[in-house]
Scaffold this motif. Structure first.
Motif, short mmCIF file in Angstrom:
data_model
loop_
_atom_site.label_atom_id
_atom_site.label_comp_id
_atom_site.label_asym_id
_atom_site.label_seq_id
_atom_site.Cartn_x
_atom_site.Cartn_y
_atom_site.Cartn_z
N MET A 42 1.05 -3.25 -14.09
CA MET A 42 1.13 -4.78 -14.10
C MET A 42 0.72 -5.12 -15.36
SD MET A 42 1.01 -5.69 -10.12
CE MET A 42 0.74 -7.43 -10.48
N ILE A 43 -0.68 -4.55 -15.76
CA ILE A 43 -1.36 -5.13 -17.01
C ILE A 43 -0.99 -5.01 -18.16
CG2 ILE A 43 -3.71 -4.84 -18.02
CD1 ILE A 43 -5.03 -4.07 -15.28
N HIS A 44 -0.47 -3.59 -18.21
CA HIS A 44 0.16 -3.28 -19.51
C HIS A 44 1.66 -3.83 -19.54
CE1 HIS A 44 -2.55 -0.38 -20.63
NE2 HIS A 44 -2.58 0.40 -19.72
N SER A 45 2.25 -4.29 -18.70
CA SER A 45 3.59 -4.89 -18.67
C SER A 45 3.41 -6.38 -18.98
CB SER A 45 4.37 -4.68 -17.30
OG SER A 45 4.49 -3.43 -17.29
N GLY A 46 2.04 -7.20 -18.72
CA GLY A 46 2.02 -8.42 -18.92
C GLY A 46 2.58 -9.10 -17.72
N ASP A 69 10.93 -3.83 -15.11
CA ASP A 69 12.17 -4.63 -14.51
C ASP A 69 12.25 -4.93 -13.16
OD1 ASP A 69 12.75 -1.79 -14.17
OD2 ASP A 69 14.99 -2.65 -13.82
N ILE A 70 11.68 -4.08 -12.44
CA ILE A 70 11.33 -4.37 -11.05
C ILE A 70 10.54 -5.34 -10.67
CG2 ILE A 70 11.23 -3.15 -8.82
CD1 ILE A 70 13.64 -2.33 -10.16
N LEU A 71 9.24 -5.17 -11.45
CA LEU A 71 8.18 -6.04 -11.24
C LEU A 71 8.55 -7.56 -11.58
CD1 LEU A 71 5.27 -4.02 -13.05
CD2 LEU A 71 5.20 -4.80 -10.67
N ARG A 108 -1.97 -0.71 -5.12
CA ARG A 108 -2.63 0.42 -5.72
C ARG A 108 -3.00 0.23 -7.19
NH1 ARG A 108 0.45 5.18 -2.07
NH2 ARG A 108 -0.86 6.43 -3.45
N PRO A 109 -4.02 1.17 -7.41
CA PRO A 109 -4.64 1.19 -8.82
C PRO A 109 -3.55 1.41 -9.84
CG PRO A 109 -6.16 2.07 -7.56
CD PRO A 109 -4.74 2.05 -6.77
N GLU A 110 -2.52 2.37 -9.64
CA GLU A 110 -1.57 2.73 -10.58
C GLU A 110 -0.55 1.49 -10.66
OE1 GLU A 110 -2.22 6.19 -7.73
OE2 GLU A 110 -2.16 4.05 -7.80
N LEU A 111 -0.51 0.89 -9.80
CA LEU A 111 0.58 -0.36 -9.81
C LEU A 111 -0.04 -1.64 -10.76
CD1 LEU A 111 3.17 -1.71 -9.35
CD2 LEU A 111 2.12 -2.34 -7.01
N VAL A 112 -1.49 -1.69 -10.52
CA VAL A 112 -2.23 -2.80 -11.09
C VAL A 112 -2.34 -2.46 -12.51
CG1 VAL A 112 -4.45 -3.82 -11.34
CG2 VAL A 112 -3.80 -3.08 -9.17
N SER A 151 0.82 -1.46 -0.16
CA SER A 151 -0.13 0.01 0.03
C SER A 151 0.81 1.09 -0.04
CB SER A 151 -1.00 0.10 1.16
OG SER A 151 -0.11 -0.28 2.53
N GLY A 152 2.19 1.16 0.55
CA GLY A 152 3.06 2.35 0.57
C GLY A 152 4.05 2.50 -0.88
N ILE A 153 3.44 1.53 -1.92
CA ILE A 153 4.15 1.72 -3.10
C ILE A 153 3.32 2.15 -4.20
CG2 ILE A 153 5.38 0.13 -4.94
CD1 ILE A 153 7.03 0.34 -2.19
N VAL A 154 3.54 3.24 -4.88
CA VAL A 154 2.83 4.07 -5.98
C VAL A 154 2.95 3.23 -7.00
CG1 VAL A 154 2.36 5.79 -7.20
CG2 VAL A 154 2.86 6.19 -4.69
N ASN A 155 4.28 2.84 -7.49
CA ASN A 155 4.44 2.22 -8.98
C ASN A 155 5.70 1.57 -8.80
OD1 ASN A 155 3.96 1.38 -11.25
ND2 ASN A 155 3.43 3.50 -12.22
#
Length: 282
Positions: free
Chosen positions: A248-252, A216-218, A241-245, A208-212
């Motif tokens: 993730m979706i766009h990065s596959g 390569d980190i994902l 968070r929504p931004e991270l989701v 919850s404390g990570i915005v994005n």
């Protein structure tokens, strides 16, 4: 008080025998340094005047190996006590000017002031050795500072990966702030070691404390989750968070194959702590 001179005296002996004159001339050349000599001696136990004479004698005696070793020692000491490079540069430049002043006086007293070949040989020898001292000093100073910064960063990064046991089998890892390539490696190392040491069966990672996260980190984080699984530990991720989701979706990339995902840390803790309590009762 006049300079002490003997025709059979070498340049090194001439400087040593006129130590007080040397120090007086040196202090007059390094005005900014002179006012701080006592503070430096008190703060870091560094006697600048003694070290200046030591450096000069290494130079005029052409003791190159000892000169380089001395430069390395000085670099570490100055870096350790956070003394500036500009300060050192001014001091060595003052030493250089003072040395040439004494060489001039020596030749003058020896009636050798017209020996140009000897002068140019000395000029090359002395300047090359002083420059070597400076180069070695700066490298030693910089390397020690880099190592110090690296070790301090590693300590900070380890402190920023707090794995908190909340029961005999469950631990929480709350992650906050930006995660770069250096930090994800620290996370990987600490997670795997602490799972083994604490015998963690369920690791709840709160994002919850990570915005994005960058792609390569994902990808690396996904490998961390694989490592958690290989350690026989269940990974549970909360607070994405929504931004991270969206990223993730766009990065596959998806964490669902490697970990269970839940909404909030509070809900997850309630569930796992209740389960853990029930298991202990049974």
């Amino acid at each position: 008080m006049e300079l002490t001179f003997n025709e059979r005296t070498s340049i090194a002996e001439f400087i040593t025998e006129n130590k007080q004159h040397f120090e007086k001339k040196l202090l007059s050349e390094a005005v900014n340094v002179a006012s701080k000599i006592k503070d430096i001696l008190k703060k870091g136990n560094i006697d600048l005047l003694v070290n200046a004479q030591r450096l000069v004698l290494y130079v005029v005696k052409q003791r190159e190996e000892e000169l380089v070793q001395f430069a390395n020692e000085e670099g570490i000491v100055w870096a350790k006590h956070s003394m500036t490079l500009a300060f050192k540069l001014e001091w060595v430049q003052a030493i250089r000017r003072t040395l040439w002043h004494f060489l001039y006086k020596y030749d003058q007293l020896s009636n050798n002031s017209n020996e140009l070949d000897r002068f140019y040989d000395l000029e090359k020898q002395i300047n090359e050795q002083l420059d070597q001292f400076l180069n070695t000093f700066f490298l030693s100073y910089s390397n020690y500072k880099d190592e110090l910064i690296s070790s301090q960063r590693k300590l900070v990064e380890h402190l920023s990966v707090p794995i908190i046991p909340v029961s005999p089998t469950v631990a929480v890892l709350p992650l906050i702030g930006m995660i770069d390539s250096y930090r994800i490696k620290t996370i990987e190392e600490k997670v795997l070691i602490d799972i083994a040491n604490l015998k963690v069966q369920t690791l709840i990672i709160d994002l919850s404390g990570i915005v994005n996260m960058e792609k390569d980190i994902l990808d690396h984080f996904q490998k961390v989750l694989s490592g958690v699984s290989l350690m026989g530990c269940e990974a549970v991720i909360t607070g994405i968070r929504p931004e991270l989701v969206r990223n993730m979706i766009h990065s596959g990339i998806s964490f669902t194959e490697k970990a269970d995902t839940r909404g909030t840390l509070q809900q997850t803790l309630k569930k796992y702590l209740n389960v853990d309590s029930t298991d202990n009762i049974m």
